[in-house]
Design a protein around this motif. Sequence first.
Motif, PDB file in Angstrom:
ATOM      1  N   ALA A 199       0.824  -1.208   0.000  1.00  0.00           N
ATOM      2  CA  ALA A 199       0.000   0.000   0.000  1.00  0.00           C
ATOM      3  C   ALA A 199       0.856   1.256   0.000  1.00  0.00           C
ATOM      4  CB  ALA A 199      -0.927  -0.001   1.220  1.00  0.00           C
ATOM      5  N   ALA A 200       1.930   1.263   0.776  1.00  0.00           N
ATOM      6  CA  ALA A 200       2.818   2.424   0.804  1.00  0.00           C
ATOM      7  C   ALA A 200       3.518   2.612  -0.536  1.00  0.00           C
ATOM      8  CB  ALA A 200       3.836   2.283   1.927  1.00  0.00           C
ATOM      9  N   GLY A 201       3.985   1.510  -1.126  1.00  0.00           N
ATOM     10  CA  GLY A 201       4.647   1.625  -2.423  1.00  0.00           C
ATOM     11  C   GLY A 201       3.713   2.072  -3.529  1.00  0.00           C
ATOM     12  N   GLY A 243       3.169   5.758  -3.643  1.00  0.00           N
ATOM     13  CA  GLY A 243       4.330   6.594  -3.937  1.00  0.00           C
ATOM     14  C   GLY A 243       5.195   6.853  -2.723  1.00  0.00           C
ATOM     15  N   GLY A 244       4.995   6.088  -1.645  1.00  0.00           N
ATOM     16  CA  GLY A 244       5.788   6.268  -0.434  1.00  0.00           C
ATOM     17  C   GLY A 244       6.806   5.162  -0.260  1.00  0.00           C
ATOM     18  N   HIS A 245       7.269   4.999   0.958  1.00  0.00           N
ATOM     19  CA  HIS A 245       8.268   3.984   1.249  1.00  0.00           C
ATOM     20  C   HIS A 245       8.178   3.607   2.723  1.00  0.00           C
ATOM     21  CE1 HIS A 245      10.237   7.812   2.260  1.00  0.00           C
ATOM     22  NE2 HIS A 245      10.872   7.114   3.197  1.00  0.00           N
ATOM     23  N   VAL A 246       8.911   2.546   3.087  1.00  0.00           N
ATOM     24  CA  VAL A 246       8.963   2.064   4.468  1.00  0.00           C
ATOM     25  C   VAL A 246      10.151   2.718   5.151  1.00  0.00           C
ATOM     26  CG1 VAL A 246       9.204   0.053   5.947  1.00  0.00           C
ATOM     27  CG2 VAL A 246       7.865  -0.102   3.850  1.00  0.00           C
ATOM     28  N   VAL A 283       7.162   1.853  10.248  1.00  0.00           N
ATOM     29  CA  VAL A 283       6.891   3.272  10.004  1.00  0.00           C
ATOM     30  C   VAL A 283       6.795   3.476   8.497  1.00  0.00           C
ATOM     31  CG1 VAL A 283       7.711   5.635  10.284  1.00  0.00           C
ATOM     32  CG2 VAL A 283       8.085   3.964  12.098  1.00  0.00           C
ATOM     33  N   LEU A 284       5.652   3.977   8.048  1.00  0.00           N
ATOM     34  CA  LEU A 284       5.400   4.198   6.628  1.00  0.00           C
ATOM     35  C   LEU A 284       5.411   5.695   6.332  1.00  0.00           C
ATOM     36  CD1 LEU A 284       2.414   1.704   6.175  1.00  0.00           C
ATOM     37  CD2 LEU A 284       4.845   1.256   5.819  1.00  0.00           C
ATOM     38  N   ARG A 285       6.064   6.083   5.224  1.00  0.00           N
ATOM     39  CA  ARG A 285       6.056   7.473   4.760  1.00  0.00           C
ATOM     40  C   ARG A 285       5.310   7.502   3.430  1.00  0.00           C
ATOM     41  NH1 ARG A 285       9.835  10.754   6.604  1.00  0.00           N
ATOM     42  NH2 ARG A 285       8.256  12.296   6.045  1.00  0.00           N
ATOM     43  N   VAL A 286       4.186   8.196   3.407  1.00  0.00           N
ATOM     44  CA  VAL A 286       3.337   8.250   2.214  1.00  0.00           C
ATOM     45  C   VAL A 286       3.070   9.710   1.864  1.00  0.00           C
ATOM     46  CG1 VAL A 286       2.257   6.038   2.714  1.00  0.00           C
ATOM     47  CG2 VAL A 286       1.225   8.110   3.602  1.00  0.00           C
ATOM     48  N   PRO A 287       2.816  10.030   0.583  1.00  0.00           N
ATOM     49  CA  PRO A 287       2.478  11.406   0.214  1.00  0.00           C
ATOM     50  C   PRO A 287       1.249  11.902   0.965  1.00  0.00           C
ATOM     51  CG  PRO A 287       3.005  10.117  -1.737  1.00  0.00           C
ATOM     52  CD  PRO A 287       2.947   9.148  -0.592  1.00  0.00           C
ATOM     53  N   ASP A 340      -5.003   9.839   3.766  1.00  0.00           N
ATOM     54  CA  ASP A 340      -6.298   9.311   4.215  1.00  0.00           C
ATOM     55  C   ASP A 340      -6.600   7.961   3.569  1.00  0.00           C
ATOM     56  OD1 ASP A 340      -6.737  11.550   5.813  1.00  0.00           O
ATOM     57  OD2 ASP A 340      -7.635  12.674   4.151  1.00  0.00           O
ATOM     58  N   GLU A 341      -6.269   7.821   2.312  1.00  0.00           N
ATOM     59  CA  GLU A 341      -6.547   6.573   1.602  1.00  0.00           C
ATOM     60  C   GLU A 341      -5.746   5.411   2.180  1.00  0.00           C
ATOM     61  OE1 GLU A 341      -6.007   4.730  -2.924  1.00  0.00           O
ATOM     62  OE2 GLU A 341      -5.835   6.901  -2.566  1.00  0.00           O
ATOM     63  N   VAL A 342      -4.454   5.631   2.406  1.00  0.00           N
ATOM     64  CA  VAL A 342      -3.608   4.564   2.955  1.00  0.00           C
ATOM     65  C   VAL A 342      -4.026   4.222   4.383  1.00  0.00           C
ATOM     66  CG1 VAL A 342      -1.247   3.965   3.604  1.00  0.00           C
ATOM     67  CG2 VAL A 342      -1.689   5.166   1.460  1.00  0.00           C
ATOM     68  N   LEU A 343      -4.353   5.243   5.180  1.00  0.00           N
ATOM     69  CA  LEU A 343      -4.756   4.995   6.562  1.00  0.00           C
ATOM     70  C   LEU A 343      -6.043   4.182   6.634  1.00  0.00           C
ATOM     71  CD1 LEU A 343      -3.964   5.597   9.484  1.00  0.00           C
ATOM     72  CD2 LEU A 343      -5.357   7.669   9.358  1.00  0.00           C
ATOM     73  N   ALA A 344      -6.994   4.498   5.764  1.00  0.00           N
ATOM     74  CA  ALA A 344      -8.240   3.728   5.739  1.00  0.00           C
ATOM     75  C   ALA A 344      -7.987   2.287   5.318  1.00  0.00           C
ATOM     76  CB  ALA A 344      -9.235   4.394   4.793  1.00  0.00           C
TER      77      ALA A 344
END
Length: 323
Positions: free
Chosen positions: A99-101, A104-107, A125-129, A134-138
């Motif tokens: 989901a993070a990848g 467009g994010g990373h671990v 720990v996930l870093r996402v745009p 909100d989409e990744v958190l849901a």
Amino acid sequence: MRTPHVTRSVRSARVLAGALLAASLALAGCGGADDTGGGSARSAADAAVRPSGAAGGRADGAKAVRGTPRLARDAIIRTASLTVEVQDVSKALEAARTAAGDAGGHVGTENTGRDRDGHEHTRVVLRVPTEKYDEVLAGLQGTGRVVHRTAKAVDVTDQVVDVKSRITSQRASVARIRALMDKADRLSDVVTLEGELSSRQADLEALLARQASLGDRTSLATITLSLSRTPVRAASGDGSPGFADALAGGWHAFVTVLRWIALALGAVLPFAALAALLTLVWLRVVRPRLPRRAVPAPATAAPGPLPSARPVEAGEAGEAGRR
């Protein structure tokens, strides 16, 4: 009657006066034309300059408006902490990475371990745009049963604008110091300016690092995800523990006691082995070599009373006299 000479003089004066009048009128006309032409030219120039100036003023105003730093509406630091119980920790962790990848994010960081019962748990720990936050958190919340959730948004727009303004001023200050160094001809001035330049350059680098940090935290949201295995709960009719539960609990207590006894024996065993070794050395090596103390002689018995003398009879006394 006028003479011809007088007549000619009068005529000459009249011609001269007419010529002077004509010349004066001509000069006045030229001056008026010059004034009119010059005024017209200046008026035309003013008219040409005024629109240009007005247009330039409007253009400068538009540039000033465009050049004014706008408050970034997205200068917000978003963070969230999520604890989820799942059936399969490894599968849920892989889904979180995907989901993070995809967003467009990373671990960032990942820690995985097992509890005392052997159940796997992980913290990632996930870093996402920010726009995908909100989409990744849901999506992460839907992987299992949410036990704990916190979310926070901090507006740092003022800090972003302040740092940007200070960087601009600091760069201008560094440029001025460098210009002064190019013009300095004395060694003392050069040394002083070099120290000042080093200090201002360090301040500029610190501001640039802070700006980069703010940019990273505002462009990428941080989600801390904790995954643990869902505990298995045996369902019973009335919810009260049965014989099997009591037996399992007793066996667990028995195993725990044995485990603690084994730990205690393991902790005491080195000391017991050392004590036995020291005792053996004492009995076999040290004690035989010690000098033995002399055994005291038994005390002699006290002499008894002497036997009393018998009384000598008369016959025995006579016989003794004869001898």
